[in-house]
Design an enzyme around this catalytic site. Structure first.
Site, mmCIF file in Angstrom:
data_model
loop_
_atom_site.group_PDB
_atom_site.id
_atom_site.type_symbol
_atom_site.label_atom_id
_atom_site.label_comp_id
_atom_site.label_asym_id
_atom_site.label_seq_id
_atom_site.Cartn_x
_atom_site.Cartn_y
_atom_site.Cartn_z
ATOM 1 N N HIS A 42 86.355 -35.757 -22.337
ATOM 2 C CA HIS A 42 87.651 -35.301 -22.065
ATOM 3 C C HIS A 42 88.561 -36.299 -22.279
ATOM 4 C CE1 HIS A 42 85.138 -32.451 -20.439
ATOM 5 N NE2 HIS A 42 85.771 -31.685 -21.139
HETATM 6 S S1 FES Z 1 86.127 -36.853 -19.192
HETATM 7 FE FE1 FES Z 1 85.532 -34.898 -18.694
HETATM 8 S S2 FES Z 1 83.321 -35.458 -18.445
HETATM 9 FE FE2 FES Z 1 84.182 -37.365 -18.524
#
Ligand code: FES
Length: 199
Positions: A156
């Site tokens: 993410h």
């Molecule tokens: S940014 Fe979501 S698991 Fe690493």
């Protein structure tokens, strides 16, 4: 008729040989499995992991396994350490107040005073548990100018500096975890144990 008898006798003998072989193999295998059990149990219980850092080159990162987690051991350069000081304003928790580390690693470098260059850190993102990647030089795609090395989680998009401190705006809520560890001597560390007087 006699040939039929011979055939069934042969099948019986072949079967017996295979069975004896299997029993023999099992008999041999048991001591090995038994001797492996304590270490497997110890691992599950969180046994500490010793690592020789004498061959680690500046900038090199290796991964060891501790409590089934990847633990990174990174030998940062002096320039890496100097860069950390310039990042404070860009970080969510620059002083690591809301992050997980032993007291001796609650500092700008997030390392022990005996060897500030050595970073020992759990390689699991504090957002949802993915494994970030090490980006020592090039910035992750789309990341701002002025990247001085760090970690990027592709799941993410969380970014962390070379002390595992999370950048502002990332979904990860806190810095990467520093496990307990200690130096047994100048070239050997023990991950998972920081007790006094034990090796
Ligand atoms: S940014 Fe979501 S698991 Fe690493």
């Amino acid at each position: 008729m006699s040939e039929e008898v011979d055939q069934s006798k042969r099948r019986f003998l072949v079967g017996m040989t295979a069975a004896t072989g299997a029993v023999g193999a099992a008999a041999i295998a048991v001591p090995f499995v038994k001797s492996m059990l304590p270490s497997a149990r110890a691992q599950a219980a969180g046994a500490s992991v010793e690592y020789d850092i004498s061959k680690l080159q500046p900038g090199e990162l290796i991964t060891v396994k501790w409590r089934k987690k990847p633990v990174w051991i990174l030998k940062r350069t002096d320039q890496n350490l100097a860069d950390l000081a310039s990042l404070e304003a860009k970080l969510t928790d620059s002083t690591s107040d809301g992050s997980k580390q032993p007291d001796y690693a609650k500092n700008e470098h997030r390392s022990r005073a005996e060897n500030k260059n050595l970073l020992v850190m759990v390689g699991i993102c504090t957002h949802l548990g993915c494994s970030p990647k090490h980006f020592p030089d090039l910035a992750p795609a789309g990341f701002e100018e002025g990247w001085v090395g760090g970690f990027y989680c592709p799941c993410h998009g969380s970014t962390f500096d070379l002390a595992g401190r999370v950048y502002k705006g990332a979904p990860a809520p806190s810095n990467l975890e520093i496990p307990k560890f200690k130096f047994l001597n100048e070239t050997t560390i023990l991950v998972g144990d920081d007790s006094e007087g034990t090796a």
